[in-house]
Enzyme design. Structure first.
Site, PDB file in Angstrom:
ATOM      1  N   GLY A  99       0.817  -1.210   0.000  1.00 22.05           N
ATOM      2  CA  GLY A  99       0.000   0.000   0.000  1.00 22.05           C
ATOM      3  C   GLY A  99       0.848   1.255   0.000  1.00 22.05           C
TER       4      GLY A  99
ATOM      5  N   SER B 224      -2.577  -8.256  -1.541  1.00 17.65           N
ATOM      6  CA  SER B 224      -2.717  -8.090  -2.991  1.00 17.65           C
ATOM      7  C   SER B 224      -1.491  -8.626  -3.711  1.00 17.65           C
ATOM      8  CB  SER B 224      -2.921  -6.610  -3.337  1.00 17.65           C
ATOM      9  OG  SER B 224      -2.746  -6.382  -4.718  1.00 17.65           O
ATOM     10  N   GLU B 225      -1.710  -9.538  -4.648  1.00 18.39           N
ATOM     11  CA  GLU B 225      -0.591 -10.124  -5.389  1.00 18.39           C
ATOM     12  C   GLU B 225       0.137  -9.072  -6.217  1.00 18.39           C
ATOM     13  OE1 GLU B 225       0.189 -13.855  -8.475  1.00 18.39           O
ATOM     14  OE2 GLU B 225      -1.711 -12.755  -8.521  1.00 18.39           O
TER      15      GLU B 225
ATOM     16  N   LYS C  22      -9.259   9.259  12.520  1.00 24.81           N
ATOM     17  CA  LYS C  22     -10.682   8.907  12.491  1.00 24.81           C
ATOM     18  C   LYS C  22     -11.058   7.974  13.631  1.00 24.81           C
ATOM     19  CE  LYS C  22     -11.282   9.663   7.546  1.00 24.81           C
ATOM     20  NZ  LYS C  22     -10.016  10.398   7.399  1.00 24.81           N
TER      21      LYS C  22
ATOM     22  N   LYS D 129     -10.720   1.006  13.678  1.00 21.57           N
ATOM     23  CA  LYS D 129      -9.340   1.348  14.064  1.00 21.57           C
ATOM     24  C   LYS D 129      -9.252   1.619  15.565  1.00 21.57           C
ATOM     25  CE  LYS D 129      -6.359   1.639  11.585  1.00 21.57           C
ATOM     26  NZ  LYS D 129      -5.418   0.587  11.133  1.00 21.57           N
TER      27      LYS D 129
ATOM     28  N   ASN E  67      -4.757  12.759   7.481  1.00 21.97           N
ATOM     29  CA  ASN E  67      -4.898  12.341   6.094  1.00 21.97           C
ATOM     30  C   ASN E  67      -3.535  12.420   5.420  1.00 21.97           C
ATOM     31  OD1 ASN E  67      -8.052  12.280   5.146  1.00 21.97           O
ATOM     32  ND2 ASN E  67      -7.710  13.561   6.938  1.00 21.97           N
TER      33      ASN E  67
ATOM     34  N   SER F 216      -1.729   9.520  -0.940  1.00 14.82           N
ATOM     35  CA  SER F 216      -1.883   8.074  -0.790  1.00 14.82           C
ATOM     36  C   SER F 216      -3.014   7.583  -1.690  1.00 14.82           C
ATOM     37  CB  SER F 216      -2.164   7.712   0.669  1.00 14.82           C
ATOM     38  OG  SER F 216      -3.361   8.309   1.104  1.00 14.82           O
TER      39      SER F 216
END
Length: 642
Positions: free
Chosen positions: A293, A317-318, A413, A425, A451, A455
């Protein structure tokens, strides 16, 4: 001394100098033409048809023509294309004037002499300009009065920019950089083109101190990556808007902006300040969850700079894992670090335990999470399973495997959450805080981000996409404010928190004042070379439209629940202590959450979250929404009976 003299000359002084030079070329070219034709009789200096009279007439014609063509007012760097053509016309007209003067004065010269004279004059004129240009570049190169520029991108935008910069008094283009290998070694209008990988060599050779990115078709992520690489070499980096915007009323130079998302902050970035924290990671085995990420990948880059012994990339994620591994393999060659890619979920207790024990992980940086508010709001069961249960599985496995440090990447958040993402979270924070109280061998800590600019899925890429389509740019509410930080700041905050945490702390970055999203949108539009269309400017380019708050969205975010923040060893990092559940309450809440997830009911999952995260208060949702109904029922149950 010579450099100072040349640099200090005024434009008029330079024009006068070149006029005298151009006049001096006339007798040189005249005598050279006579010599080439072997005309000794043409050397007579006296009489009405003598050399002195003819040359004087031609010098007078030269003075008139050069002024008329504006050649003496041209800068040396502009002597190309049209200017060369004008000098050729000047030489041809001088040849004609020479023929006319010879006919009127009955000069004893051969008919072909005038053609030779014109050719020799043009050759001398052209060669002198080229030599003077090369010499002047060397003077500039050794002068501190000019900014030495390289353009990254040798395409149409780069060419347009190079032509624009030639009109600048204090910027000199020395080289192009381009990732297209077929262009390397070529020249564009006399400026050499180098491969992008030779940026350090180009900087040292030409003493470059500024690079301008002229690659509008390249993705923002790629431009940010290139900009960071160039900045590490000590060069200032600027960028340009799309090529289609380069033909507006304003000059191109006025559209240059600082590169990267950091240029949008209303404060100075802390990248240079957050420069320590490597000691804990040097020669250690570090595992980063969510390594593919935006945050996870930047964490990988920052950790690699600390030269760990082994870096474990844990990713669901591959494709993201493939890209992260490819980049880290390149960096690992210099750092001497072993790279271990692991494809899997943090909620898989068996796999997580095997990875931690097999690789004897020393430090875990937990960045894997679903972070998009509307998506988690629409998928409560999956969001809580990943963000909360996944954190519990990984944190407990880290404790059991004897990991020295565990850092949870959380969010602002999570403070008085108004949505399920924030609640998930905060629930994860409660789990980590509970473990921190009873895990003496493992130091658990939490880092809250604002934030993160740039990203994946964040507001800036969304705004950039809308701007690229011509607008409008959509805001949920003009009053919305957010705390912002760069990816580099966020990553360094994690590293620092992991290096001096004692256990159970929540760390936040002092990010200054929150930024209005509306103001951010306006800055981004203007940084892209457009103007905002509003009541004050109805002829502007792009409109900003308010569409209403999304489900679960708050107007303003907070960084901490309790007052009384404490200073840390770093002036920009704040430590806070938050209340949390008891061991029995935490265990019970996790058990209830697992049961609710296994039974597959979203309402039941929300009910567990509402009981565990007592400050959870759904925002921007209709009263009929399950989140609101469940929280209202909880509050009603907590009221004392009358």
């Amino acid at each position: 001394m010579l450099t100072k003299t040349i640099v200090s000359l005024s434009r008029r002084q330079k024009a006068l100098f070149f006029l005298l030079v151009d006049l001096g070329l006339v007798p040189i070219a005249y005598i050279a033409a006579l010599t080439l034709q072997g005309q000794r009789e043409g050397w007579s200096l006296t009489g009405a048809n003598g050399l002195v009279v003819q040359v004087a007439l031609l010098m007078t014609v030269t003075a008139v023509l050069t002024s008329w063509f504006g050649l003496t007012r041209l800068r040396l760097r502009d002597y190309q294309g049209d200017a060369v053509a004008r000098s050729a016309v000047l030489a041809a007209l001088l040849g004609g004037a020479s023929a006319l003067a010879a006919w009127l004065l009955h000069a004893p010269v051969l008919p072909g002499f005038h053609v030779v004279f014109a050719l020799v004059y043009f050759a001398c004129y052209f060669a002198l300009r080229q030599i003077a240009t090369k010499a002047l570049i060397e003077v500039y190169r050794n002068s501190r009065s000019f900014t030495r520029v390289a353009i990254y991108g040798a395409g149409r935008t780069g060419m347009t920019l190079a032509r624009e910069l030639k009109r600048s008094d204090d910027l000199v283009v020395y080289a192009f950089l381009d990732d297209n290998a077929t262009l390397s070694g070529m020249n564009m209008n006399g400026v050499p083109i180098y491969s992008g990988v030779r940026a350090a060599e180009v900087k040292d050779t030409y003493k470059i101190n500024r690079v301008i990115l002229a690659m509008p078709s390249v993705s923002t992520d790629k431009q940010t990556f290139i900009a960071k690489r160039l900045e590490k070499l000590g060069m200032e980096v600027q960028t340009l808007p799309a090529f289609a915007q380069l033909h507006g009323d304003r000059e191109l130079l006025g559209k240059l902006t600082l590169s990267g998302p950091a240029a949008l902050l209303s404060r100075k970035p802390f990248d240079d300040v957050l420069a320590n924290g490597c000691t804990a990671y040097r020669d250690a085995t570090v595992m980063i969850s969510g390594a593919g990420g935006s945050i996870g990948l930047e964490l990988c880059r920052q950790v690699m700079a600390c030269h760990p012994a082994k870096l474990v990339l844990f990713e669901l994620s591959e494709l993201a894992l493939y890209n992260a591994e490819a980049e880290m393999r390149v960096r690992a060659e210099a750092a001497g670090t072993e790279i271990v890619p692991v494809l899997g979920s943090v909620a898989d207790a068996v796999q997580v335990t095997q990875v931690l024990e097999t690789h004897r992980v020393d430090i875990v940086l937990h960045a894997a999470a679903y972070k998009h508010v509307p998506l988690v709001e629409a998928n409560p069961r999956v969001g809580l399973a990943n963000n909360t249960i996944g954190t519990a599985v990984l944190a407990r496995a880290a404790r059991d495997a004897g990991v020295k440090r565990f850092v949870l990447v959380s969010s602002d958040k999570a403070v008085r959450p108004g949505n399920l993402m924030g609640a998930s979270k905060r629930f994860a924070e409660l789990v980590v805080q509970d473990l921190a109280d009873r895990s003496p061998a493992t130091i658990f800590s939490i880092v809250r981000f604002g934030n993160v600019l740039g990203s994946s899925g964040s507001v800036i890429p969304l705004f950039q996409e809308q701007i690229a389509r011509g607008g409008p740019v959509t805001l949920t509410d003009k009053r919305v404010t957010r705390y912002f930080m760069t990816i580099e700041e966020a990553s360094r905050l994690v590293l620092l928190a992991g290096s001096f945490a004692e256990g159970g702390e929540v760390y936040v970055l002092d990010m200054g004042k929150p930024i209005r999203i509306g103001e951010l949108a306006r800055r981004l539009i203007e940084a892209s070379g457009y103007s905002v269309r509003d009541a004050a400017n109805p002829q502007g380019d792009i409109e900003i439209v308010t569409v209403g708050l999304r489900p679960g969205e708050k107007l303003h975010e907070e960084l901490m629940v309790r007052k009384g923040a404490q200073a840390t060893a770093h002036p920009k990092i704040i430590r806070v202590r938050e209340d949390h559940l008891s061991e029995l309450e935490t265990a019970g809440a996790l058990r209830d959450l697992r049961d609710a997830i296994e039974r597959g009911g979203d309402d039941e999952v929300i009910g567990v979250v509402a009981r565990a995260v007592r400050e959870y208060n759904p925002q921007s949702l209709p009263e009929s929404a399950p989140q609101c109904r469940i929280v209202q029922a909880r509050r009603a149950a907590e009221l004392p009976a009358e």
